[in-house]
Design a protein around this motif. Sequence first.
Motif, PDB file in Angstrom:
ATOM      1  N   PHE A 159       0.825  -1.220   0.000  1.00 25.10           N
ATOM      2  CA  PHE A 159       0.000   0.000   0.000  1.00 25.10           C
ATOM      3  C   PHE A 159       0.857   1.268   0.000  1.00 25.10           C
ATOM      4  O   PHE A 159       0.322   2.361   0.169  1.00 25.10           O
TER       5      PHE A 159
ATOM      6  N   PHE B 276       2.505   6.582   1.424  1.00 26.24           N
ATOM      7  CA  PHE B 276       1.246   5.853   1.333  1.00 26.24           C
ATOM      8  C   PHE B 276       0.516   6.201   0.039  1.00 26.24           C
ATOM      9  O   PHE B 276       0.316   7.371  -0.287  1.00 26.24           O
ATOM     10  N   THR B 277       0.113   5.157  -0.704  1.00 25.41           N
ATOM     11  CA  THR B 277      -0.600   5.357  -1.971  1.00 25.41           C
ATOM     12  C   THR B 277      -1.919   4.592  -2.029  1.00 25.41           C
ATOM     13  O   THR B 277      -2.602   4.624  -3.056  1.00 25.41           O
ATOM     14  N   GLY B 278      -2.261   3.865  -0.972  1.00 24.03           N
ATOM     15  CA  GLY B 278      -3.507   3.109  -0.965  1.00 24.03           C
ATOM     16  C   GLY B 278      -3.472   1.949  -1.960  1.00 24.03           C
ATOM     17  O   GLY B 278      -2.534   1.153  -1.989  1.00 24.03           O
TER      18      GLY B 278
ATOM     19  N   TRP C  21      -3.149   2.174  -5.164  1.00 23.51           N
ATOM     20  CA  TRP C  21      -2.565   2.607  -6.434  1.00 23.51           C
ATOM     21  C   TRP C  21      -1.696   1.525  -7.060  1.00 23.51           C
ATOM     22  O   TRP C  21      -1.742   1.320  -8.276  1.00 23.51           O
TER      23      TRP C  21
END
Length: 302
Positions: A36, A51-53, A55
């Motif tokens: 993530f 943090f990019t979730g 993506w």
Amino acid sequence: MKKQKPLTLLIFLGPMLLIFLGLNVYPIVKTVAMSFFHIKGITDPVSKWKFTGLWNYNKLLHTSLFQRSLLNMGKIWLYGGLAIITLSLLFAVMLTRNIRFKRFFKTVIYLPYIVSAVALSAMWLQYVYNPQFGLLKKLFTALHLDGLASTPWTDADHKFMSMMVAYCFGMIGYFMLIWFSGITRISPELKEAARIDGASRLQADRYITLPLLKGIFKTILTMWTISVAGFFTWSQLFSTDGAELSTITPTVYMYSLIYGTGGTTDDRQAGMGAAVGIILSICTVIVFMLCNRLIKEEDLEM
């Protein structure tokens, strides 16, 4: 004694529990967390994580190279699985018959599995698929099949199938032994009763042996899925220049993401590589769950 029992359990189980948490649970949790985040190097400290979730997952699912690697893995799982399960079962059934040199044939069939993948792939590339003096070249020439004799088995159009055939050759013996162990566990009295009732040997295998091997089939299917999900060495050895489209698999793509393809740290994406590992794990779990749902416990051999 009752008060000392928890302490005794902690003393004996504590070290093993710590080792299990450190070597198994911690890497899994960290890999899930890394998927993530945007991370370049796999050893980067947490302070550099961004943090990019979801993506990474979204990027992977829309990347043509990763899609091709999933397609290759699916083809290996389906076509290779059909070939391996069928041939290994056939050999296992044959070895349960009263044939001469049974142990010899069992050893010969199993031997390729214990040979190093590097040595086995070199044998296929240099002595089987070689376009000048390979086994297939000489065999088809002797049979006057000039079209097959001149086929370039390691070019882009044929390399994937050649790789899959070589890989299946090395795996048949392993699954043959699993089938063999399952068949030998079936009581011979069941087949004897069927033969007395007038059933042929083929009918006894169809209506007695195969239904009682559902549990073995579930085990083989799960282990084959795990093996295909970790398909790496053969893909690398059959690729002449890095990862090729015809032979690339998700683990090879994951390797290129984590360690880079150009030898620099700029093209490394450890977070996305972790996401590839999670996707492979999810695929394996889905197959395992489907096996458990489709093969009921009451249908398994007792």
